[in-house]
Each structure stands twice: as structure tokens, then as C-alpha cells.
Design a protein around this motif. Sequence first.
Motif, PDB file in Angstrom:
ATOM      1  N   THR A  69       0.703  -1.168  -0.117  1.00 40.23           N
ATOM      2  CA  THR A  69      -0.015   0.082   0.165  1.00 40.23           C
ATOM      3  C   THR A  69       0.935   1.319   0.204  1.00 40.23           C
ATOM      4  O   THR A  69       0.569   2.049  -0.639  1.00 40.23           O
ATOM      5  CB  THR A  69      -0.906  -0.067   1.190  1.00 40.23           C
ATOM      6  OG1 THR A  69      -1.647  -1.097   1.068  1.00 40.23           O
ATOM      7  CG2 THR A  69      -1.756   1.142   1.463  1.00 40.23           C
ATOM      8  N   SER A  70       1.756   1.285   0.971  1.00 39.57           N
ATOM      9  CA  SER A  70       2.704   2.489   0.933  1.00 39.57           C
ATOM     10  C   SER A  70       3.280   2.933  -0.332  1.00 39.57           C
ATOM     11  O   SER A  70       3.610   4.086  -0.632  1.00 39.57           O
ATOM     12  CB  SER A  70       3.788   2.318   2.308  1.00 39.57           C
ATOM     13  OG  SER A  70       4.549   1.348   2.006  1.00 39.57           O
ATOM     14  N   ARG A  71       3.621   1.798  -1.061  1.00 40.79           N
ATOM     15  CA  ARG A  71       4.409   2.141  -2.339  1.00 40.79           C
ATOM     16  C   ARG A  71       3.443   2.956  -3.336  1.00 40.79           C
ATOM     17  O   ARG A  71       3.988   3.685  -4.215  1.00 40.79           O
ATOM     18  CB  ARG A  71       4.850   0.869  -3.008  1.00 40.79           C
ATOM     19  CG  ARG A  71       6.034   0.367  -2.642  1.00 40.79           C
ATOM     20  CD  ARG A  71       6.589  -0.933  -3.285  1.00 40.79           C
ATOM     21  NE  ARG A  71       5.795  -1.917  -3.551  1.00 40.79           N
ATOM     22  CZ  ARG A  71       5.833  -3.164  -2.860  1.00 40.79           C
ATOM     23  NH1 ARG A  71       6.928  -3.073  -1.878  1.00 40.79           N
ATOM     24  NH2 ARG A  71       5.247  -4.103  -2.945  1.00 40.79           N
ATOM     25  N   MET A  72       1.978   2.736  -3.083  1.00 44.09           N
ATOM     26  CA  MET A  72       1.194   3.420  -4.016  1.00 44.09           C
ATOM     27  C   MET A  72       0.956   4.992  -3.534  1.00 44.09           C
ATOM     28  O   MET A  72       0.283   5.802  -4.308  1.00 44.09           O
ATOM     29  CB  MET A  72      -0.143   2.803  -4.306  1.00 44.09           C
ATOM     30  CG  MET A  72       0.148   1.451  -5.032  1.00 44.09           C
ATOM     31  SD  MET A  72      -1.485   0.559  -5.447  1.00 44.09           S
ATOM     32  CE  MET A  72      -1.647   0.009  -4.006  1.00 44.09           C
ATOM     33  N   ILE A  73       1.109   5.148  -2.358  1.00 48.02           N
ATOM     34  CA  ILE A  73       0.838   6.476  -1.665  1.00 48.02           C
ATOM     35  C   ILE A  73       2.175   7.294  -1.860  1.00 48.02           C
ATOM     36  O   ILE A  73       3.340   7.194  -1.410  1.00 48.02           O
ATOM     37  CB  ILE A  73       0.603   6.383  -0.189  1.00 48.02           C
ATOM     38  CG1 ILE A  73      -0.560   5.551   0.053  1.00 48.02           C
ATOM     39  CG2 ILE A  73       0.498   7.927   0.486  1.00 48.02           C
ATOM     40  CD1 ILE A  73      -0.885   5.301   1.517  1.00 48.02           C
ATOM     41  N   ILE A  74       1.890   8.291  -2.994  1.00 47.42           N
ATOM     42  CA  ILE A  74       3.173   9.057  -3.490  1.00 47.42           C
ATOM     43  C   ILE A  74       3.436  10.207  -2.247  1.00 47.42           C
ATOM     44  O   ILE A  74       4.645  10.483  -1.870  1.00 47.42           O
ATOM     45  CB  ILE A  74       2.882   9.994  -4.614  1.00 47.42           C
ATOM     46  CG1 ILE A  74       2.488   8.802  -5.912  1.00 47.42           C
ATOM     47  CG2 ILE A  74       3.847  10.915  -4.987  1.00 47.42           C
ATOM     48  CD1 ILE A  74       1.775   9.735  -7.003  1.00 47.42           C
ATOM     49  N   HIS A  75       2.473  10.493  -1.635  1.00 52.42           N
ATOM     50  CA  HIS A  75       2.620  11.633  -0.617  1.00 52.42           C
ATOM     51  C   HIS A  75       1.275  11.778   0.163  1.00 52.42           C
ATOM     52  O   HIS A  75       0.241  11.572  -0.104  1.00 52.42           O
ATOM     53  CB  HIS A  75       2.699  13.155  -1.212  1.00 52.42           C
ATOM     54  CG  HIS A  75       3.319  14.074  -0.260  1.00 52.42           C
ATOM     55  ND1 HIS A  75       4.390  14.253   0.020  1.00 52.42           N
ATOM     56  CD2 HIS A  75       2.764  14.915   0.368  1.00 52.42           C
ATOM     57  CE1 HIS A  75       4.738  15.319   0.781  1.00 52.42           C
ATOM     58  NE2 HIS A  75       3.540  15.761   1.256  1.00 52.42           N
ATOM     59  N   ALA A  76       1.452  12.054   1.505  1.00 54.51           N
ATOM     60  CA  ALA A  76       0.417  12.348   2.479  1.00 54.51           C
ATOM     61  C   ALA A  76       0.378  13.842   2.803  1.00 54.51           C
ATOM     62  O   ALA A  76       1.525  14.281   3.426  1.00 54.51           O
ATOM     63  CB  ALA A  76       0.383  11.340   3.602  1.00 54.51           C
ATOM     64  N   VAL A  77      -0.664  14.580   2.652  1.00 59.67           N
ATOM     65  CA  VAL A  77      -0.610  15.902   3.347  1.00 59.67           C
ATOM     66  C   VAL A  77      -1.562  15.696   4.613  1.00 59.67           C
ATOM     67  O   VAL A  77      -2.811  15.463   4.357  1.00 59.67           O
ATOM     68  CB  VAL A  77      -1.244  16.852   2.273  1.00 59.67           C
ATOM     69  CG1 VAL A  77      -1.555  18.441   3.119  1.00 59.67           C
ATOM     70  CG2 VAL A  77      -0.617  17.030   1.121  1.00 59.67           C
ATOM     71  N   ILE A  78      -1.037  15.969   5.671  1.00 58.93           N
ATOM     72  CA  ILE A  78      -1.406  15.915   6.910  1.00 58.93           C
ATOM     73  C   ILE A  78      -2.106  17.077   7.521  1.00 58.93           C
ATOM     74  O   ILE A  78      -1.690  18.030   7.565  1.00 58.93           O
ATOM     75  CB  ILE A  78      -0.527  15.046   8.030  1.00 58.93           C
ATOM     76  CG1 ILE A  78       0.229  13.967   7.367  1.00 58.93           C
ATOM     77  CG2 ILE A  78      -1.307  14.744   9.231  1.00 58.93           C
ATOM     78  CD1 ILE A  78       1.243  13.390   8.225  1.00 58.93           C
ATOM     79  N   THR A  79      -3.403  17.020   8.061  1.00 59.90           N
ATOM     80  CA  THR A  79      -3.953  18.096   8.622  1.00 59.90           C
ATOM     81  C   THR A  79      -4.805  17.838  10.002  1.00 59.90           C
ATOM     82  O   THR A  79      -4.790  16.561  10.373  1.00 59.90           O
ATOM     83  CB  THR A  79      -4.772  18.987   7.392  1.00 59.90           C
ATOM     84  OG1 THR A  79      -5.218  20.184   7.962  1.00 59.90           O
ATOM     85  CG2 THR A  79      -6.177  18.413   7.114  1.00 59.90           C
ATOM     86  N   GLU A  80      -5.550  18.548  10.486  1.00 64.10           N
ATOM     87  CA  GLU A  80      -6.356  18.558  11.426  1.00 64.10           C
ATOM     88  C   GLU A  80      -7.606  19.006  11.317  1.00 64.10           C
ATOM     89  O   GLU A  80      -8.081  20.147  10.774  1.00 64.10           O
ATOM     90  CB  GLU A  80      -5.794  19.253  12.853  1.00 64.10           C
ATOM     91  CG  GLU A  80      -4.449  18.825  12.968  1.00 64.10           C
ATOM     92  CD  GLU A  80      -3.571  19.364  14.376  1.00 64.10           C
ATOM     93  OE1 GLU A  80      -4.631  20.511  14.943  1.00 64.10           O
ATOM     94  OE2 GLU A  80      -2.706  19.162  14.813  1.00 64.10           O
ATOM     95  N   PRO A  81      -8.701  18.229  11.513  1.00 64.47           N
ATOM     96  CA  PRO A  81     -10.150  18.674  11.354  1.00 64.47           C
ATOM     97  C   PRO A  81     -10.527  19.883  12.003  1.00 64.47           C
ATOM     98  O   PRO A  81     -10.114  19.975  12.987  1.00 64.47           O
ATOM     99  CB  PRO A  81     -10.837  17.442  11.828  1.00 64.47           C
ATOM    100  CG  PRO A  81     -10.049  16.173  11.653  1.00 64.47           C
ATOM    101  CD  PRO A  81      -9.079  16.839  12.021  1.00 64.47           C
ATOM    102  N   GLU A  82     -11.208  20.798  11.387  1.00 62.87           N
ATOM    103  CA  GLU A  82     -11.615  22.194  12.156  1.00 62.87           C
ATOM    104  C   GLU A  82     -12.667  22.064  12.957  1.00 62.87           C
ATOM    105  O   GLU A  82     -12.882  23.137  13.664  1.00 62.87           O
ATOM    106  CB  GLU A  82     -11.658  23.383  10.863  1.00 62.87           C
ATOM    107  CG  GLU A  82     -10.348  23.477  10.071  1.00 62.87           C
ATOM    108  CD  GLU A  82     -10.486  24.171   9.430  1.00 62.87           C
ATOM    109  OE1 GLU A  82     -11.416  24.888   8.655  1.00 62.87           O
ATOM    110  OE2 GLU A  82      -9.449  24.508   8.355  1.00 62.87           O
TER     111      GLU A  82
END
Length: 416
Positions: free
Chosen positions: A321-334
Motif C-alpha cells: 500500500t505505501s508504495r502507491m501513496i506518493i505523498h500524504a498531506v496531514i492536517t487537523e479537522p476544524e
Amino acid sequence: MACPRCMAHWTHEDLRAWLAPVPGRRRMRLGLTHVRQMLARLSNPQDAFPSVHVAGTNGKGSLCAHLAARAAASGNLVGLFTSPHLVNVEERARIDGRPIDEKEFDECLALVRKASEETPSIQVTYYEKTFLVALLSFMRAGVGRAIIETGLGGRLDATRCVNADFCAITTISEDHLDILGPTLVDVAREKAGIYRPGVPLMMFDPDNEEIESQVRRLTGHDFLLHRDNSTDKPWEKWYNMASKIGHHMGWKKDPMDIRWPGRDGTVHMSGNVAVRLSAAHNLEGISDEASRLDRDAVIMIGFTQKDDLDGILAPLIDDETSRMIIHAVITEPEHGRLPPHSAQKIGDIFGSVINHSFSNDVLSAFEEAFQRASDQNAELLVMGSIHLVGDVLSVLNPLKHDLSDALLVHPPRQPS
């Protein structure tokens, strides 16, 4: 039952302030005493219509959406109660597929407030208030059928007070194990507490003999098992289960154009980017999303507070799975019932396995994730808290703040 005198006492702002959760006080509680007392003061609106009552860990909202659409396609005026909401609290009470309007919500909320302040006063939680508003709005609209989703568990959930003529249980998994457990069998027993003697209860095959046996013992001859060995996506599996329930209810027409944002798998095309919204927020949901990734993807992710976040995110860190995830943008619900999980904590779990970055707000996070997906010709998968999905739905909606069509679950009922 508009109670104009109630509205004369309280403005919209007054009512919404009263609705808002009190800091330090739980939004939900297990127990029926307060709700039953409130229903009696409100002339028992739940008795004005029969309900299909649905419990489960994952999929119960999706099943409810399918059931509401199926009942409407067969000519029923349907009230649909679900929680939590994506964007607006009015979504929790839908009539004929559409959230009730702000004015109707306020009028019903005024009735709830008036009843709670009678002597002796009754303290009502946020969840209970929204549930009571939904029942009142359904009664006022003259619905012929309600579809009711439980909030937590079943046996002691406020929705246990509805007049059900059919019950259903979707999946049984470890979410809320600390409250409903300590074992999965305990969780199953709590959810099966929606059962009423003489009322059919259909359960999605738990693939667990002990759980199935426990529910069978509780429900006896009223037990129905729904098996689905197809390779369909969850959204289609809940359609299949709704079809079988519809057969029992005499709803013969197949519904069209059912929508359940964040759960129906709809792909939103924007330029060259396929954007998919997923409210996968627990181990079962994340595992399913991970198993269905079949192309390179950028993910935008954020959660409200969860126990065992490491375990929940483990499927994404799996080698394949991780090989298919190019990038993760991490945020916090508002916004949301619980505080957000620290974006840094999620980043620490991803470590060097998944390339990631942080964004302070949802709009900036979406813009960054969208640009990365566009540059890489990748899918954009927004996942995590349902509140995060709601925030992004607002961004995607071409009419921006007018989400009335985006939040429509099904077309208006078809006359019999």
C-alpha cells in the motif's frame, strides 16, 4: 405544533447556543431514562410512524441511505435520522432525501428546549437534542416511514425508543470497544439490543460463529442472516442488503441516484484529478481503503482523537500500500465532537515509510494535495474524520456555501 411562543422567547442564536455541547459535558450518554421522559413531554412523536432501526460499527449510515431511497422509490414519505453530520446539523434529519431547513430545525429545537425546562428540568445531551428534533420534524411532516441509525451501541442508545418494525445490524468490529466491550461478543450483544420480540432482525454475516450464535440466541426465530460473498465494494454490499430488507418490507422498486458523500465511493473529477472522499476513520474502514488502492495516490488525511492510532494507520504503512501513496498531506479537522489528533503524531507514525507534509488548515491542505496529485497524474484520496470530509465537500461544491443538492440522499419519492 409550531409553538410560536417558544420561538418568540428564543432567537436563532439563543437556540443554537443551547444546542451547542457544553464544555466538559458528554455529547452522548448511554441510557434511555431522560429520552423517554422527554418523548412523553413531547407527546411521543416516535409513535406517529414505524421505523427501520439500524445498528453496527461500519456501514450503518450507508445502509440507512439505501433503505431510505428504496422506501421512497416505492411511494413512502421517508424521514431519515443519521449522525454525525458532514457540514450542517440539519443533515441529521432528512425528509424525502433532503435535510430539513434551518427554520424547521429551530422550531423543533424550541419545542425540545421548552420540554426540557419544564419542572423538573431534564438535562439533554447534544445527540439527544438532535434525535428529538428529527422525530418532531418527521411527525410534523407526516412521514409514513422512518429510517433510524443508532449513534453508539444499540441497547442503551437514544434511538432504542423508536417504534421499529424491522431491525438490522451491519458490521461488528473493535471501534468503541472500550465502551461497549471488552470483547467483540459484548459489542455484538449491545448492538443486538435494538431487537424487539416479534420484529425481524437481519444481520450482515459477521464471519464469526461466536458473534452469530450470540445474536441468534438473543433474537430466536426473528433472526435473519444476510450473506454477501461478492467482491463488491462496501457501498454495493449495503445496496444488496437493503434490497433484501426491501423485499421483506414490500418495497419493490429499485431506487436511482443514491448519494452518501464520503461513503458512496463517488469520484469527483476536477481537471485531470480524480478526487475521492472517504470517511474511513477506524481500522476496518482504513483496511478496506488500503486494499482497494490500485493506482498511485496522494492522500489528504486527518482525524479526531482515536485510541490506538498506530493500529488504525497500520494498513497504510503496509509495503504494498505505501508504495502507491506518493505523498500524504496531514492536517487537523476544524470541527467535530472530539479534539483533533495531532498532525505531528500521524507524521511520526508514517515516519520515513510515507513521504508527508503538514498543513495548518483544511483549505491549504486540499490545495497542496490537489496540486501534488495533478503534477503526478495521481488520484487524490481524502480520508479520515467525517468532519474533514465535510470541510472538503464544501471546497469541492461549485456553489460553495449552498450544499442543498450535494447533501440530497435520493430523489423525491415516487407516487405508488
